[in-house]
Design a protein around this motif. Structure first.
Motif, PDB file in Angstrom:
ATOM      1  N   LYS B  56     -18.527 -18.530  27.859  1.00  0.00           N
ATOM      2  CA  LYS B  56     -17.188 -17.936  27.947  1.00  0.00           C
ATOM      3  C   LYS B  56     -17.223 -16.623  28.731  1.00  0.00           C
ATOM      4  O   LYS B  56     -18.183 -15.866  28.624  1.00  0.00           O
ATOM      5  CB  LYS B  56     -16.638 -17.654  26.544  1.00  0.00           C
ATOM      6  CG  LYS B  56     -16.608 -18.872  25.625  1.00  0.00           C
ATOM      7  CD  LYS B  56     -15.644 -19.935  26.126  1.00  0.00           C
ATOM      8  CE  LYS B  56     -15.666 -21.172  25.248  1.00  0.00           C
ATOM      9  NZ  LYS B  56     -16.938 -21.928  25.302  1.00  0.00           N
ATOM     10  N   ASP B  57     -16.135 -16.371  29.460  1.00  0.00           N
ATOM     11  CA  ASP B  57     -16.021 -15.095  30.158  1.00  0.00           C
ATOM     12  C   ASP B  57     -16.059 -13.965  29.138  1.00  0.00           C
ATOM     13  O   ASP B  57     -15.439 -14.069  28.076  1.00  0.00           O
ATOM     14  CB  ASP B  57     -14.694 -15.039  30.926  1.00  0.00           C
ATOM     15  CG  ASP B  57     -14.834 -15.608  32.325  1.00  0.00           C
ATOM     16  OD1 ASP B  57     -15.987 -15.800  32.762  1.00  0.00           O
ATOM     17  OD2 ASP B  57     -13.797 -15.876  32.975  1.00  0.00           O
ATOM     18  N   PRO B  58     -16.774 -12.916  29.445  1.00  0.00           N
ATOM     19  CA  PRO B  58     -16.816 -11.772  28.530  1.00  0.00           C
ATOM     20  C   PRO B  58     -15.397 -11.263  28.306  1.00  0.00           C
ATOM     21  O   PRO B  58     -14.552 -11.341  29.196  1.00  0.00           O
ATOM     22  CB  PRO B  58     -17.645 -10.728  29.285  1.00  0.00           C
ATOM     23  CG  PRO B  58     -18.414 -11.496  30.300  1.00  0.00           C
ATOM     24  CD  PRO B  58     -17.582 -12.688  30.654  1.00  0.00           C
ATOM     25  N   GLY B  59     -15.146 -10.778  27.100  1.00  0.00           N
ATOM     26  CA  GLY B  59     -13.818 -10.264  26.812  1.00  0.00           C
ATOM     27  C   GLY B  59     -13.048 -11.225  25.932  1.00  0.00           C
ATOM     28  O   GLY B  59     -13.591 -11.776  24.972  1.00  0.00           O
ATOM     29  N   TYR B  60     -11.804 -11.497  26.309  1.00  0.00           N
ATOM     30  CA  TYR B  60     -10.895 -12.247  25.441  1.00  0.00           C
ATOM     31  C   TYR B  60     -11.452 -13.623  25.066  1.00  0.00           C
ATOM     32  O   TYR B  60     -11.476 -14.022  23.903  1.00  0.00           O
ATOM     33  CB  TYR B  60      -9.544 -12.402  26.122  1.00  0.00           C
ATOM     34  CG  TYR B  60      -8.524 -13.089  25.248  1.00  0.00           C
ATOM     35  CD1 TYR B  60      -7.879 -12.385  24.229  1.00  0.00           C
ATOM     36  CD2 TYR B  60      -8.219 -14.432  25.416  1.00  0.00           C
ATOM     37  CE1 TYR B  60      -6.954 -13.004  23.402  1.00  0.00           C
ATOM     38  CE2 TYR B  60      -7.296 -15.064  24.592  1.00  0.00           C
ATOM     39  CZ  TYR B  60      -6.665 -14.348  23.591  1.00  0.00           C
ATOM     40  OH  TYR B  60      -5.753 -14.961  22.780  1.00  0.00           O
ATOM     41  N   GLN B  61     -11.928 -14.372  26.097  1.00  0.00           N
ATOM     42  CA  GLN B  61     -12.376 -15.738  25.825  1.00  0.00           C
ATOM     43  C   GLN B  61     -13.581 -15.752  24.898  1.00  0.00           C
ATOM     44  O   GLN B  61     -13.690 -16.586  23.997  1.00  0.00           O
ATOM     45  CB  GLN B  61     -12.721 -16.444  27.136  1.00  0.00           C
ATOM     46  CG  GLN B  61     -11.486 -16.759  27.949  1.00  0.00           C
ATOM     47  CD  GLN B  61     -11.824 -17.606  29.158  1.00  0.00           C
ATOM     48  OE1 GLN B  61     -12.614 -18.533  29.071  1.00  0.00           O
ATOM     49  NE2 GLN B  61     -11.237 -17.267  30.283  1.00  0.00           N
ATOM     50  N   ARG B 111     -22.074  -5.614  26.234  1.00  0.00           N
ATOM     51  CA  ARG B 111     -21.106  -4.511  26.151  1.00  0.00           C
ATOM     52  C   ARG B 111     -19.942  -4.875  25.225  1.00  0.00           C
ATOM     53  O   ARG B 111     -19.342  -4.039  24.592  1.00  0.00           O
ATOM     54  CB  ARG B 111     -20.564  -4.178  27.551  1.00  0.00           C
ATOM     55  CG  ARG B 111     -21.455  -3.221  28.332  1.00  0.00           C
ATOM     56  CD  ARG B 111     -20.704  -2.568  29.482  1.00  0.00           C
ATOM     57  NE  ARG B 111     -20.184  -3.542  30.432  1.00  0.00           N
ATOM     58  CZ  ARG B 111     -20.917  -4.097  31.415  1.00  0.00           C
ATOM     59  NH1 ARG B 111     -22.184  -3.757  31.586  1.00  0.00           N
ATOM     60  NH2 ARG B 111     -20.375  -4.969  32.236  1.00  0.00           N
ATOM     61  N   GLU B 112     -19.631  -6.188  25.141  1.00  0.00           N
ATOM     62  CA  GLU B 112     -18.554  -6.654  24.258  1.00  0.00           C
ATOM     63  C   GLU B 112     -19.050  -6.841  22.825  1.00  0.00           C
ATOM     64  O   GLU B 112     -18.318  -7.347  21.973  1.00  0.00           O
ATOM     65  CB  GLU B 112     -17.968  -7.977  24.769  1.00  0.00           C
ATOM     66  CG  GLU B 112     -17.362  -7.896  26.155  1.00  0.00           C
ATOM     67  CD  GLU B 112     -16.012  -7.189  26.170  1.00  0.00           C
ATOM     68  OE1 GLU B 112     -15.357  -7.142  25.119  1.00  0.00           O
ATOM     69  OE2 GLU B 112     -15.643  -6.654  27.234  1.00  0.00           O
ATOM     70  N   GLY B 113     -20.320  -6.535  22.601  1.00  0.00           N
ATOM     71  CA  GLY B 113     -20.839  -6.600  21.235  1.00  0.00           C
ATOM     72  C   GLY B 113     -21.473  -7.923  20.865  1.00  0.00           C
ATOM     73  O   GLY B 113     -21.784  -8.183  19.699  1.00  0.00           O
ATOM     74  N   LEU B 114     -21.672  -8.815  21.850  1.00  0.00           N
ATOM     75  CA  LEU B 114     -22.304 -10.094  21.545  1.00  0.00           C
ATOM     76  C   LEU B 114     -23.822  -9.984  21.706  1.00  0.00           C
ATOM     77  O   LEU B 114     -24.325  -9.178  22.502  1.00  0.00           O
ATOM     78  CB  LEU B 114     -21.766 -11.191  22.458  1.00  0.00           C
ATOM     79  CG  LEU B 114     -20.271 -11.489  22.262  1.00  0.00           C
ATOM     80  CD1 LEU B 114     -19.790 -12.507  23.276  1.00  0.00           C
ATOM     81  CD2 LEU B 114     -20.011 -11.983  20.852  1.00  0.00           C
ATOM     82  N   ALA B 115     -24.547 -10.834  20.961  1.00  0.00           N
ATOM     83  CA  ALA B 115     -26.007 -10.682  20.887  1.00  0.00           C
ATOM     84  C   ALA B 115     -26.721 -11.509  21.952  1.00  0.00           C
ATOM     85  O   ALA B 115     -27.650 -12.240  21.656  1.00  0.00           O
ATOM     86  CB  ALA B 115     -26.486 -11.080  19.488  1.00  0.00           C
TER      87      ALA B 115
END
Lengths: 403, 394, 95, 105
Positions: B56-61, B111-115
């Protein structure tokens, strides 16, 4: 690498395919014959039966059909067809392992497959579809074992029982399959008995009038079954034990015994089951048209119990609903090998006509006459209701795909 | 909607409709789910079982996918055996030119908090020893999970039934009834009228056809995908692996690949299944509604798999199948109310992520109908966002 | 017409069998009923349909897996191996 | 194991333990149980949820049994187990260019 182009690709080198390839190749067309077996002939060359006072030997028929091919016929044996795509206009693509071929016309002559009888233990090594025993012994003189039990009263089972005479089998019994939801098509045991009397196949000659008398007469039949000897009757070298059913096949790494149980005259279990030693079991569940390619190629089909299952609808000259695709042999309904040969010839001429060749009127008459004759002379029907199913199939075909 | 439990009709018994039904029936809503064919008979039984964030695209998706993963984790205990597990997933790189975009991808997700993690050469080949020696590295997402899609649908429906939902297979919808600007229910082809306070259309690629009679146009198109299934022979690792180029194909970005790989939008997906087979994907094509597998596409998928797993030459293809992803122009599903028709909702257009996004979609539709606060902004999912494209596709 | 005997190997063990007869049938005749094991149950399986439909007789022949032994004629020097089902993979959840 | 067998004759009543799909080792009892547990009313669903008919033989052996079972339950099985390409399994290695076909004939 672009696939090789042919006028006709024949899928299945059994009696129907070989007969069609003969017609097409002698008419001067470029023919490719494909089969997944290493040798041509299909199931034909393991077949053998009496025809009047003579013996009809499938192996001789294979030789005759192969030698009747014009030189130049191309072979892809030991080769499976993965898919058929395209159309008559652009050529049918026949996908084969390692490459493919293109045909302006294609004959689907893929024969039949056996219907299993799923009794507990039927996955044990030594449990064979009855046709495998035919291939073992008639084809290669390998006996299936010493003590055998045939489950099911399908004509193919009787034929194989007869063929196994001389195979060194010490004891062979034919017993009934137990009723199962997954073999609901067989009906109850009394229904199976009745079908047996209808077909009267494999019965000794003296029994045939009796069988005809019993067919369709439930009361007489029950009386006859009450009188039926518990140890069975000798039929073609086997004991036909109509009042026994095989409940399960037993064994560790392969077949060691079969659990049997008596049934009463109404076909219901009677008494305690017991086991009898056996080292092979043959399942005679019947044949069904092997229609994977006809389904995948998208031809119009219908279901006919009397023909053995789902079959393509075809014109009288065996063209399917897709222009350029033809069908012949058991894929059109389970009948004798002689019928398949006659259908193959007819389809062959149909394909010649499709490819733009001219077919003299007497060729059609000859081919259609041969088919009629083969049907009239058939030693037995594989399924009850064959005649009626054929008429219905013809009528449906005429309506859906033309005369 | 006070005084009595609301009544909702859901159209489409694929994974999305099943998840909506599950959420609503769990909340005490009286739901009737209808489908024109058998349950789960469309795309939900012609897909893989991936529940991914990694693509998924970083951010909303990515946030939406993460929410769905977490919800699914909560649901899994209730649903019984749906072959759910969380092995994580990997993106293998086809060449060194992909290293830089891959590292950038990982940085953006982190940066979006995903590991996410970038795995260097040694670690990549330690985790995936069957990969071709020239694969320079990989991307790892630890939260990604997988399940058996049709079992998921069946379990959602079984639980929903248990909570009072009515499920009607083989009941084609003849019309969605609208009275005075409100959805009033649906009329079935057999003449049955189902009265409802709200109607949810979750009909996947068939959604535009269901909505067209109401003058609602949606640019959802069938984007066909093929999958290849192996026999139960040797396997090539126990983790799910895709190629980084998968993202390029998904978002239509430039890739340097062989012509048939390009033509059919092929990108490696390797997924071992509990049954002992493995599944190979994937392809992306606009080819109408035809789901008959194309042997040429199956060959291209296998060829691509061999580029990453040369040892697979010894494996055997057992079957292939094709399904229709409900594609949208911005690769984001359509979830929300239909402007101008009160009580009419759409939940469709999940492209290849229906299985993964079903949970969050069910949750969002539930929030709309029950007037709860949704867990994420809903504007990007709005039905009305395609005004211009609509003209183009209508 | 008897087929000449040729040498072949079954699971590394030297054997003799009739040239041209399908391998699966040769093995059946030699009392080798077990040709493989079902991947789900581990139970033994062997020749069943004899005509290439059921795949129960599949063997690795000359390095190629999943060959239907009922369709492959025995050739001199053939190396035939029973296929051992793979052990189930450990599906561990990521930490 | 002796001739009496592991199961013994007394175990023989209704054959719910009879395997229907050999490849995936799916017994009749498992098909009945799945149908009840999932409220299945369609042969394709039954196949996908139990794996019956999804094994190495591509359903060639058990297809008539599954169809018969479906009919006995009042389902219409036509088309549910439709054949798709490939109609036979194929070796993945055959797509490699170096193994391209030798010319026959």
């Amino acid at each position: 690498m672009s696939p090789k182009r042919f006028d006709a690709v024949v899928v299945g080198a059994g009696p129907a395919g070989l007969a069609a390839a003969g017609v097409l190749s002698r008419a001067g067309y470029a023919v490719l014959v494909v089969d997944e077996a290493p040798v041509p002939g299909g199931r034909l060359w393991a077949q053998w039966h009496r025809l009047g006072s003579t013996v009809w030997d499938g192996a001789h028929e294979v030789d005759r059909l192969v030698s009747a091919l014009a030189p130049g016929v191309q072979w892809r044996l030991s080769t499976s067809v993965e898919a058929i795509a395209g159309s008559a206009a652009e050529g049918f693509q026949v996908d084969l392992a390692r490459g493919g071929a293109v045909g302006r016309a294609v004959l689907l002559a893929t024969g039949a497959a056996e219907v299993p009888l799923p009794i507990p233990g039927w996955t044990l090594p030594g449990v064979l579809a009855v046709g495998a025993a035919q291939t073992l012994w008639k084809g290669w003189h390998i006996p299936p074992g010493r003590r055998g039990i045939i489950v099911g009263t399908n004509p193919l089972g009787f034929a194989v029982a007869q063929e196994l005479l001389g195979a060194g089998v010490e004891s062979l019994a034919i017993v009934m399959p137990p009723p199962s939801m997954a073999t609901a098509h067989l009906g109850s045991l009394p229904q199976q008995w009745d079908r047996l009397f209808e077909l009267a196949a494999g019965a000794p000659r003296w029994a045939q009038p009796v069988a005809r008398l019993l067919h369709g007469r439930a009361g007489w039949q029950r009386m006859a079954m009450r009188l039926y000897p518990p140890g069975g009757l000798a039929v073609s070298g086997a004991r036909l034990q109509l009042r026994r059913q095989a409940l399960a096949v037993e064994g560790g790494d392969c077949v060691e015994a079969v659990t049997l149980q008596s049934v009463d005259a109404a076909g219901l279990p009677a008494g305690a089951p017991w086991t009898e030693p056996a080292d092979f079991v043959l399942l005679a569940g019947g044949l069904r048209p092997l229609g994977e390619l006809t389904a995948q190629a998208g031809v119009q089909r219908g279901h006919y119990d009397g023909l053995g299952g789902e079959v393509p609808l075809v014109t009288a000259r065996l063209a399917t609903s897709r222009a350029g695709l033809f069908a012949a042999g058991n894929v059109l309904g389970v009948e004798s090998a002689r019928v398949a040969i006659a259908q193959g010839r007819l389809a062959g001429w149909g394909m010649v006509a499709h490819l733009g060749g001219s077919v003299p009127a007497d060729r059609w008459r000859e081919a259609e006459g041969a088919l009629e004759l083969a049907r009239r002379d058939a030693p037995f029907a594989f399924q009850p209701g064959l005649g009626a199913a054929r008429l219905r199939h013809r009528a449906d075909s005429e309506r859906e795909v033309g005369p | 909607m006070t005084g009595r439990a609301p009544q909702v009709v859901v159209v489409g018994a694929g994974v999305i409709g099943a998840a909506v039904t599950y959420v609503l029936s769990s909340a005490g809503v009286r739901v009737t789910l209808v489908d024109r064919g058998p349950l789960g008979g469309g795309t939900s039984s012609r897909c893989d079982g991936n529940v991914l964030v990694i693509d998924k695209d970083p951010g909303y998706q990515a946030e939406m996918a993460m929410l769905s993963q977490n919800l699914l984790r909560e649901w899994a205990g209730d649903l019984g055996d749906i072959e759910y597990r969380r092995p994580g997933s990997y993106l293998a790189l086809a060449g060194e030119d992909e290293e830089e975009p891959a590292r950038a991808w990982v940085d953006a997700q982190c940066r979006e908090g995903l590991a996410f993690r970038y795995l260097e050469y040694e670690e990549t080949h330690r985790v995936m020893p069957d990969l071709a020696a020239d694969v320079p590295g990989s991307v790892y997402s630890p939260t990604d999970s997988t399940l058996n899609p049709l079992a998921y649908v069946a379990a959602l429906l079984a639980k929903s039934r248990h909570r009072g939902a009515q499920v009607r297979a083989r009941s084609p919808v003849a019309e969605i009834r609208v009275e005075q600007g409100r959805a009033a229910g649906v009329g079935l082809a057999d003449g049955t009228a189902l009265v409802a306070d709200a109607v949810v259309v979750a009909a996947g690629v068939w959604t535009p056809a269901v909505l067209a009679p109401l003058g609602v146009r949606l640019p959802i198109r069938p984007r066909r995908g093929h999958l290849v299934v192996s026999t139960k022979g040797p396997r090539y690792g126990d983790v799910k692996v895709m190629e980084f180029g998968y993202l390029m194909a998904k978002f239509g970005r430039e890739r340097v690949v062989p012509p048939d790989v390009e033509r059919f939008g092929v990108a490696l997906v390797y997924e071992p299944t509990r049954a002992g087979n493995f599944v190979l994907g994937s392809s992306r094509e606009f080819a109408g509604m035809d789901t008959e597998p194309d042997p040429a596409v199956l060959h291209a998928i296998v060829k691509r798999a061999l580029r990453f797993y040369p040892g697979m030459a010894r494996a055997t293809v057992l079957r292939g199948f094709a399904g229709l992803r409900p594609w949208t122009p911005d690769h984001v599903p359509v979830v929300g109310p239909v402007p101008g028709v009160e009580g009419l909702y759409v939940a469709a257009g999940h492209e290849g992520d229906g299985i993964g996004l079903a949970a969050v979609t069910g949750r969002l539709i539930g929030d709309f109908i029950l007037e709860r606060t949704p867990p994420l902004p809903v504007a990007p999912l709005a039905v009305g966002r395609f005004q211009e494209e609509t003209a183009e596709w209508a | 017409m008897a087929n000449p005997l040729v040498r072949f190997w079954l699971d590394g063990e030297e054997r003799q069998g009739p040239l041209g007869v399908p391998v699966g049938l040769v093995l059946y005749g030699q009392g080798e009923r077990v040709l493989g094991w079902n991947e789900v149950t581990g139970q033994p399986r062997g020749l069943y349909c004899g005509i290439g439909h059921c795949f129960e007789c599949r063997l690795e022949i000359d390095g190629v897996r999943d060959q239907r032994a009922c369709l492959v004629p025995l050739a001199a020097g053939m190396r035939v191996c029973r296929q051992v089902p793979p052990t189930p993979l450990a599906f561990e959840d990521a930490p | 194991m002796g001739v009496a067998g592991a199961r013994g004759p007394e175990a023989a009543a209704p054959a719910v333990d009879a395997v229907i799909c050999r490849c995936e080792a799916v017994a009749l009892g498992a098909l009945v149980a799945a149908r009840n547990a999932w409220a299945i009313d369609d042969l394709r669903q039954l196949k996908l949820l139990t794996r019956a008919g999804m094994g190495m033989c591509q359903g060639r052996v058990c297809q008539p049994l599954l169809e018969s079972l479906a009919r006995s339950w009042g389902w219409d099985p036509s088309g549910a187990l439709a054949a798709r390409p490939p109609t036979r399994p194929w070796a993945m290695g055959q797509v490699l260019p170096e193994s391209s076909e030798p010319e026959h004939g």
